[in-house]
Design a protein around this motif. Structure first.
Motif, PDB file in Angstrom:
ATOM      1  N   GLY A  56       0.828  -1.200   0.000  1.00  0.00           N
ATOM      2  CA  GLY A  56       0.000   0.000   0.000  1.00  0.00           C
ATOM      3  C   GLY A  56       0.861   1.248   0.000  1.00  0.00           C
ATOM      4  N   GLU A  57       0.184   2.394   0.061  1.00  0.00           N
ATOM      5  CA  GLU A  57       0.885   3.677   0.089  1.00  0.00           C
ATOM      6  C   GLU A  57       0.850   4.229   1.505  1.00  0.00           C
ATOM      7  N   TRP A  58       2.023   4.535   2.045  1.00  0.00           N
ATOM      8  CA  TRP A  58       2.166   4.973   3.421  1.00  0.00           C
ATOM      9  C   TRP A  58       2.841   6.335   3.453  1.00  0.00           C
ATOM     10  N   GLN A  59       2.313   7.242   4.259  1.00  0.00           N
ATOM     11  CA  GLN A  59       2.916   8.566   4.393  1.00  0.00           C
ATOM     12  C   GLN A  59       3.671   8.660   5.706  1.00  0.00           C
ATOM     13  N   MET A  60       4.897   9.160   5.619  1.00  0.00           N
ATOM     14  CA  MET A  60       5.718   9.324   6.813  1.00  0.00           C
ATOM     15  C   MET A  60       5.272  10.602   7.537  1.00  0.00           C
ATOM     16  N   GLY A 116       7.917  12.427   2.665  1.00  0.00           N
ATOM     17  CA  GLY A 116       7.049  11.962   1.583  1.00  0.00           C
ATOM     18  C   GLY A 116       6.400  10.620   1.837  1.00  0.00           C
ATOM     19  N   ASN A 117       6.051   9.951   0.748  1.00  0.00           N
ATOM     20  CA  ASN A 117       5.314   8.694   0.813  1.00  0.00           C
ATOM     21  C   ASN A 117       6.196   7.498   0.479  1.00  0.00           C
ATOM     22  N   GLN A 118       5.805   6.360   1.018  1.00  0.00           N
ATOM     23  CA  GLN A 118       6.486   5.101   0.761  1.00  0.00           C
ATOM     24  C   GLN A 118       5.449   4.146   0.163  1.00  0.00           C
ATOM     25  N   ILE A 119       5.721   3.650  -1.023  1.00  0.00           N
ATOM     26  CA  ILE A 119       4.789   2.763  -1.723  1.00  0.00           C
ATOM     27  C   ILE A 119       5.375   1.357  -1.734  1.00  0.00           C
ATOM     28  N   VAL A 120       4.704   0.456  -1.025  1.00  0.00           N
ATOM     29  CA  VAL A 120       5.146  -0.937  -0.947  1.00  0.00           C
ATOM     30  C   VAL A 120       4.349  -1.730  -1.969  1.00  0.00           C
ATOM     31  N   GLN A 147       8.964  -4.865  -4.459  1.00  0.00           N
ATOM     32  CA  GLN A 147       9.292  -3.551  -5.009  1.00  0.00           C
ATOM     33  C   GLN A 147       8.895  -2.453  -4.026  1.00  0.00           C
ATOM     34  N   LEU A 148       9.759  -1.420  -3.919  1.00  0.00           N
ATOM     35  CA  LEU A 148       9.549  -0.329  -2.980  1.00  0.00           C
ATOM     36  C   LEU A 148       9.855   0.997  -3.672  1.00  0.00           C
ATOM     37  N   LYS A 149       9.048   2.014  -3.376  1.00  0.00           N
ATOM     38  CA  LYS A 149       9.272   3.330  -3.966  1.00  0.00           C
ATOM     39  C   LYS A 149       9.088   4.410  -2.911  1.00  0.00           C
ATOM     40  N   PHE A 150      10.002   5.396  -2.912  1.00  0.00           N
ATOM     41  CA  PHE A 150       9.834   6.621  -2.143  1.00  0.00           C
ATOM     42  C   PHE A 150       9.392   7.704  -3.116  1.00  0.00           C
ATOM     43  N   LEU A 151       8.375   8.454  -2.767  1.00  0.00           N
ATOM     44  CA  LEU A 151       7.839   9.477  -3.663  1.00  0.00           C
ATOM     45  C   LEU A 151       7.619  10.766  -2.874  1.00  0.00           C
ATOM     46  N   VAL A 152       8.246  11.860  -3.353  1.00  0.00           N
ATOM     47  CA  VAL A 152       8.164  13.137  -2.655  1.00  0.00           C
ATOM     48  C   VAL A 152       7.777  14.231  -3.649  1.00  0.00           C
ATOM     49  N   GLY A 153       6.704  14.955  -3.346  1.00  0.00           N
ATOM     50  CA  GLY A 153       6.325  16.087  -4.181  1.00  0.00           C
ATOM     51  C   GLY A 153       7.240  17.263  -3.921  1.00  0.00           C
ATOM     52  N   ILE A 154       7.679  17.920  -4.996  1.00  0.00           N
ATOM     53  CA  ILE A 154       8.562  19.078  -4.853  1.00  0.00           C
ATOM     54  C   ILE A 154       7.744  20.360  -4.996  1.00  0.00           C
ATOM     55  N   LEU A 155       7.296  20.668  -6.222  1.00  0.00           N
ATOM     56  CA  LEU A 155       6.429  21.802  -6.464  1.00  0.00           C
ATOM     57  C   LEU A 155       5.939  21.760  -7.904  1.00  0.00           C
ATOM     58  N   PHE A 156       4.713  22.297  -8.111  1.00  0.00           N
ATOM     59  CA  PHE A 156       4.131  22.432  -9.447  1.00  0.00           C
ATOM     60  C   PHE A 156       4.206  21.139 -10.261  1.00  0.00           C
ATOM     61  N   GLY A 157       3.851  20.019  -9.640  1.00  0.00           N
ATOM     62  CA  GLY A 157       3.811  18.755 -10.368  1.00  0.00           C
ATOM     63  C   GLY A 157       5.142  18.066 -10.509  1.00  0.00           C
ATOM     64  N   ILE A 158       6.209  18.642  -9.981  1.00  0.00           N
ATOM     65  CA  ILE A 158       7.540  18.016 -10.037  1.00  0.00           C
ATOM     66  C   ILE A 158       7.717  17.135  -8.806  1.00  0.00           C
ATOM     67  N   ARG A 159       8.171  15.906  -9.019  1.00  0.00           N
ATOM     68  CA  ARG A 159       8.317  14.955  -7.926  1.00  0.00           C
ATOM     69  C   ARG A 159       9.696  14.300  -7.958  1.00  0.00           C
ATOM     70  N   PHE A 190      10.539   5.568  12.685  1.00  0.00           N
ATOM     71  CA  PHE A 190       9.553   6.155  11.784  1.00  0.00           C
ATOM     72  C   PHE A 190       8.134   5.813  12.225  1.00  0.00           C
ATOM     73  N   VAL A 191       7.212   6.732  11.947  1.00  0.00           N
ATOM     74  CA  VAL A 191       5.782   6.449  12.043  1.00  0.00           C
ATOM     75  C   VAL A 191       5.161   6.788  10.696  1.00  0.00           C
ATOM     76  N   HIS A 192       4.501   5.788  10.099  1.00  0.00           N
ATOM     77  CA  HIS A 192       3.795   5.968   8.825  1.00  0.00           C
ATOM     78  C   HIS A 192       2.305   5.700   9.019  1.00  0.00           C
ATOM     79  N   VAL A 193       1.481   6.362   8.211  1.00  0.00           N
ATOM     80  CA  VAL A 193       0.056   6.037   8.165  1.00  0.00           C
ATOM     81  C   VAL A 193      -0.320   5.715   6.725  1.00  0.00           C
ATOM     82  N   ARG A 194      -1.271   4.806   6.570  1.00  0.00           N
ATOM     83  CA  ARG A 194      -1.711   4.421   5.230  1.00  0.00           C
ATOM     84  C   ARG A 194      -2.596   5.517   4.655  1.00  0.00           C
TER      85      ARG A 194
END
Length: 393
Positions: free
Chosen positions: A275-279, A300-304, A309-321, A382-386
């Protein structure tokens, strides 16, 4: 004026230390699957209180909502309103104002946000770093209902009081008549600058208690301006932990107590749930390198995903990640070895590769379908929430 409206025309400038806390904007809840009533430990002091299936449905809907409803998504608001209506239609205390269970201090967990809410209500109630309480005392010669905003243990509180009269088994009539700040650094109270006597009918209102739990632990009230309030005598453990994170106080101690409280009910074989988890919090003080923080999962978010497979995803600004992908492999009953080695700056369909690599172990300390506590990169807590609303299949 509702009992939830705290007055007009004042906005405090109080510094909140947020160096060691991370906030999330939005958490999505889920419905409880258990169809039976059960006991739920609701404090860290060995006190146990009873919640019914319907009451726990409301508690579950409230988990993760920030600003006591101010930052709730439409889906979250629908879930809360649905749970509120279920309880209002169920069998609670028949005449709440005649019951001793309504007496004492209640913590405000959720309130709707009508356009008529005062500036003070919008300022104080929606701030997670403040605790908001309501005191009800109807069995004295001086019947009162009071709203209390506690800024912190070190700063003090604002107390707004109203004279109260019982109209019937559900309704309390009130009229605000005094208020004051109590600051820890002053030996006297500072009057709250609102002339209640000059407000006339604006200082009056009523409060209906539409549900009071037989255990005296949960209350739902509706005010004369259409606001709904959800209050609890004792907060549920996950709510208490999230509250500590929001206020930035005693977070690591709250985590230790929460894990200790759940040792007897958690599965020793803890999984990294998909799932997608936010730190929302980490014990790591923020470093100067933004890319280092993002690449090591400190923001940002952690997508399991399936298949390791694992992904870290962080929004920067104006649609840039910023995206960092890698793989995880189970190495123990509650540990996973992780290699993150594919970074990129993304803008729409285009991406710019970023050469980064990070290897570490994730140790799961606690997990359920809504919250996860773990140790990760550099032994950071860390504490993450789904946030995707999904659940383990």
């Amino acid at each position: 004026m509702e009992i939830g409206n705290l007055g007009v025309g004042f906005r405090p400038q109080i510094a909140i230390n947020s160096t060691r806390k991370w906030r999330c904007k939005q958490f999505l809840g889920k419905k409880m699957q258990n169809k039976k009533s059960f006991l739920l430990v609701c404090s860290f002091a060995s006190k146990v209180c009873s919640f019914s299936e319907e009451e726990n449905g409301l508690i579950e809907a409230l988990i993760g909502i920030q600003g006591r409803g101010r930052a709730a998504s439409p889906q979250q608001l629908q879930e809360v309103e649905r749970a509120v209506k279920v309880l209002e239609g169920s069998e609670g205390v028949s005449e709440p104002t005649s019951s001793s269970l309504i007496e004492g201090r209640w913590q405000l967990m959720f309130t709707t946000r009508p356009g008529s809410a005062s500036p003070i209500q919008r300022t104080f109630v929606g701030v997670d770093s403040f605790s908001v309480f309501q005191e009800v005392f109807l069995r004295t010669n001086d019947q009162r209902v009071s709203n209390i905003v506690k800024f912190s243990e070190a700063i003090g509180e604002l107390k707004v009081e109203a004279l109260a009269t019982i109209k019937d088994g559900k309704r309390i009539l009130f009229q605000f008549d005094r208020a004051a700040f109590s600051f820890k650094f002053l030996p006297f109270k500072v009057p709250y600058p609102v002339p209640f006597r000059l407000l006339g009918d604006e200082a009056k209102g009523w409060l209906d208690t539409t549900y009071l739990s037989p255990s005296g632990n949960l209350r739902i009230s509706r005010g004369n301006k259409g606001t709904t309030f959800v209050l609890q005598r004792e907060t549920e453990p996950r709510q208490k932990l999230l509250s500590s994170i929001s206020t930035g106080t005693r977070v690591e101690k709250a985590i230790d107590e929460f894990i200790s409280l759940n040792q007897n009910v958690t599965n020793p074989e803890l999984e990294l749930l998909e799932g997608e988890w936010q730190m929302i919090w980490s014990s790591q003080v923020e470093t100067d390198s933004w890319l280092e923080n993002a690449g090591n999962g400190l923001m940002g978010n952690q997508i399991v995903k399936p298949n390791g497979q694992l992904k870290f995803l962080v929004g920067i600004l104006f649609g840039i990640r910023f995206s960092m992908t890698g793989k995880y492999e189970k190495s123990g009953s509650n540990t996973y070895d992780v290699i993150m080695d594919d970074g990129a700056i993304l803008a729409g369909m285009y991406g710019i590769p970023v050469e980064m690599e990070s290897t570490f172990t994730i140790e799961i300390l606690y997990t359920d379908d809504k919250i996860r506590i773990s140790r990760g990169y550099n032994k950071i807590l860390f504490v993450h929430v789904r946030v995707d609303g999904s659940k383990k299949s």
